[in-house]
Motif scaffolding. Structure first.
Motif, short mmCIF file in Angstrom:
data_model
loop_
_atom_site.label_atom_id
_atom_site.label_comp_id
_atom_site.label_asym_id
_atom_site.label_seq_id
_atom_site.Cartn_x
_atom_site.Cartn_y
_atom_site.Cartn_z
N ASP A 1 -2.48 -94.80 -94.98
CA ASP A 1 -2.03 -96.11 -94.53
C ASP A 1 -1.43 -96.89 -95.69
N PRO A 2 -0.40 -97.68 -95.40
CA PRO A 2 -0.01 -98.69 -96.38
C PRO A 2 -1.05 -99.81 -96.38
N VAL A 3 -1.33 -100.36 -97.54
CA VAL A 3 -2.21 -101.52 -97.60
C VAL A 3 -1.38 -102.74 -97.19
N CYS A 4 -1.91 -103.50 -96.25
CA CYS A 4 -1.21 -104.67 -95.71
C CYS A 4 -1.89 -105.95 -96.19
N VAL A 5 -1.31 -107.07 -95.81
CA VAL A 5 -1.93 -108.36 -96.11
C VAL A 5 -2.20 -109.08 -94.79
N MET A 6 -3.30 -109.81 -94.74
CA MET A 6 -3.57 -110.66 -93.58
C MET A 6 -3.45 -112.11 -94.01
N LEU A 7 -2.66 -112.83 -93.23
CA LEU A 7 -2.34 -114.22 -93.53
C LEU A 7 -2.75 -115.12 -92.37
N ALA A 8 -3.00 -116.38 -92.69
CA ALA A 8 -3.20 -117.36 -91.63
C ALA A 8 -1.90 -117.48 -90.84
N GLU A 9 -1.98 -117.70 -89.53
CA GLU A 9 -0.79 -117.79 -88.69
C GLU A 9 0.16 -118.89 -89.13
N GLN A 10 -0.37 -119.93 -89.80
CA GLN A 10 0.47 -121.02 -90.25
C GLN A 10 1.04 -120.80 -91.64
N HIS A 11 0.75 -119.65 -92.26
CA HIS A 11 1.27 -119.36 -93.60
C HIS A 11 2.80 -119.27 -93.53
N PRO A 12 3.51 -119.79 -94.55
CA PRO A 12 4.98 -119.78 -94.53
C PRO A 12 5.59 -118.39 -94.36
N LEU A 13 4.89 -117.35 -94.77
CA LEU A 13 5.43 -115.99 -94.69
C LEU A 13 4.89 -115.20 -93.49
N ALA A 14 4.15 -115.88 -92.62
CA ALA A 14 3.46 -115.18 -91.54
C ALA A 14 4.42 -114.48 -90.59
N HIS A 15 5.65 -114.96 -90.47
CA HIS A 15 6.60 -114.38 -89.52
C HIS A 15 7.62 -113.46 -90.18
N ALA A 16 7.43 -113.19 -91.46
CA ALA A 16 8.33 -112.26 -92.15
C ALA A 16 8.11 -110.84 -91.64
N HIS A 17 9.19 -110.05 -91.61
CA HIS A 17 9.07 -108.65 -91.18
C HIS A 17 8.19 -107.88 -92.15
N GLN A 18 8.40 -108.08 -93.45
CA GLN A 18 7.54 -107.54 -94.50
C GLN A 18 7.60 -108.51 -95.68
N ILE A 19 6.65 -108.39 -96.57
CA ILE A 19 6.49 -109.39 -97.62
C ILE A 19 6.54 -108.72 -98.99
N ASP A 20 7.33 -109.28 -99.88
CA ASP A 20 7.31 -108.82 -101.27
C ASP A 20 6.03 -109.31 -101.93
N LEU A 21 5.37 -108.41 -102.65
CA LEU A 21 4.14 -108.80 -103.33
C LEU A 21 4.39 -109.96 -104.29
N ALA A 22 5.55 -109.97 -104.93
CA ALA A 22 5.86 -111.04 -105.89
C ALA A 22 5.90 -112.41 -105.22
N ASP A 23 6.21 -112.46 -103.91
CA ASP A 23 6.26 -113.74 -103.20
C ASP A 23 4.87 -114.33 -102.97
N LEU A 24 3.83 -113.55 -103.27
CA LEU A 24 2.46 -114.02 -103.11
C LEU A 24 1.78 -114.27 -104.45
N ALA A 25 2.58 -114.43 -105.49
CA ALA A 25 2.05 -114.55 -106.86
C ALA A 25 1.13 -115.75 -107.03
N ASP A 26 1.34 -116.81 -106.27
CA ASP A 26 0.54 -118.02 -106.44
C ASP A 26 -0.69 -118.05 -105.54
N GLU A 27 -0.93 -116.99 -104.81
CA GLU A 27 -2.05 -116.97 -103.87
C GLU A 27 -3.35 -116.51 -104.54
N GLU A 28 -4.47 -116.85 -103.90
CA GLU A 28 -5.73 -116.21 -104.19
C GLU A 28 -5.92 -115.08 -103.17
#
Length: 305
Positions: free
Chosen positions: A172-199
């Motif tokens: 399996d690819p490792v995925c990320v789970m986000l809150a539905e209201q997260h700005p990237l929640a509706h992206a087709h896929q997410i660059d890891l670098a775009d989550l650099a400021d997250e915990e």
């Protein structure tokens, strides 16, 4: 006094510790009690086993002889105990067929149990969960589990000793789970670098997953701010309230308030594995359980949105 295995373990503990004081601490005994026990053992064996010096103890020639035998006897007795346990719990010695399955992964375990219940309705299935891949491998080795459903990060080797058999269920690819209201929640896929400021949040484990995640972040140009290692329910809660981005596998079930998205470029993968002891499980029985595990995986895997 007759020599017993516990006496040999005591001699081994003293030699390993290098002093009576440290050995007494390791054995949970008072030093005078350990010294008295050692004297009784030495009388039984016919002479002193250790010489005292200012830094601890050193084995005598007789002590070296005894220690050499313990290196053979103690592992042999442990292996005998494990083999006897496996034999006693082997399917051919039960009136009702029974499978004991351990797992670090809840959804895939549930799907496997469901398929086994449908395909082998006369079999009693019991489960045991643990966050530790090594613990599950140890339980297989000791004959306390029939199968272990676990995994390994990327190309890392399976847990446990080489005499266990491991077969891949899926990758399996490792995925990320986000809150539905997260700005990237509706992206087709997410660059890891775009989550650099997250915990971040993930379930604990004794594999190399944490190190692999940190390395993937470094390749993306950042260091994770914080990684919460906690149980699945807490990971989900932290993601739901926006406290952290959860790391999950593609078999993570749909959950209210959570969106699961793949990472661009698949920087992390997880190999689902099924393990067993070949001295206990027949090739045909293992093949049947493996086939059901492989059939269960696509029923759970998340498809890209």
């Amino acid at each position: 006094m007759e020599l017993e295995l516990r006496h040999l373990r005591t001699v081994r503990a003293i030699a390993d510790a290098g002093s009576l004081t440290r050995a007494a601490t390791a054995l949970g005994l008072a030093q005078p009690a350990l010294s008295a026990q050692l004297k009784r053992i030495e009388r039984t064996l016919g002479g002193p086993l250790f010489e005292r010096h200012r830094y601890g103890v050193r084995a005598t020639a007789l002590g070296e002889l005894v220690l050499e035998r313990t290196r053979i006897l103690l592992p042999a007795v442990t292996e005998l105990q494990q083999e006897a346990t496996r034999f006693a719990h082997a399917p051919q010695h039960r009136h009702t067929p029974r499978l004991r399955i351990g797992s670090t992964h809840g959804p895939l375990l549930g799907a496997l149990v469901d398929r086994l219940a449908r395909t082998a309705p006369g079999t009693d299935v019991t489960t045991r969960t643990s966050w530790s891949e090594r613990e599950l491998a140890d339980l297989l080795t000791e004959g306390r589990l029939d199968y272990a459903l676990t995994g390994a990060c990327g190309s890392a080797p399976p847990p446990g000793p080489d005499r266990l058999t491991w077969r891949e269920i899926a990758v399996d690819p490792v995925c990320v789970m986000l809150a539905e209201q997260h700005p990237l929640a509706h992206a087709h896929q997410i660059d890891l670098a775009d989550l650099a400021d997250e915990e971040w949040a993930c379930v604990p484990g004794d594999s190399c997953f944490g190190d692999c995640f940190t390395a993937a972040c470094a390749r993306a140009g950042f260091t994770p701010r914080r990684l919460y290692e906690t149980d699945t329910a807490s990971c989900v809660h932290l993601a739901q309230v926006g406290r952290a981005v959860g790391l999950c596998r593609a078999t993570f079930p749909g959950t209210p308030g959570i969106t699961v998205r793949p990472l661009a470029g698949t920087p992390l993968t997880w190999r689902h594995l099924l393990g067993w002891h070949p001295a206990v499980q027949s090739p045909d029985a293992a093949a049947r359980v493996l086939a059901q595990a492989r059939a269960a995986h696509p029923e759970l895997a998340v498809s890209p949105p």
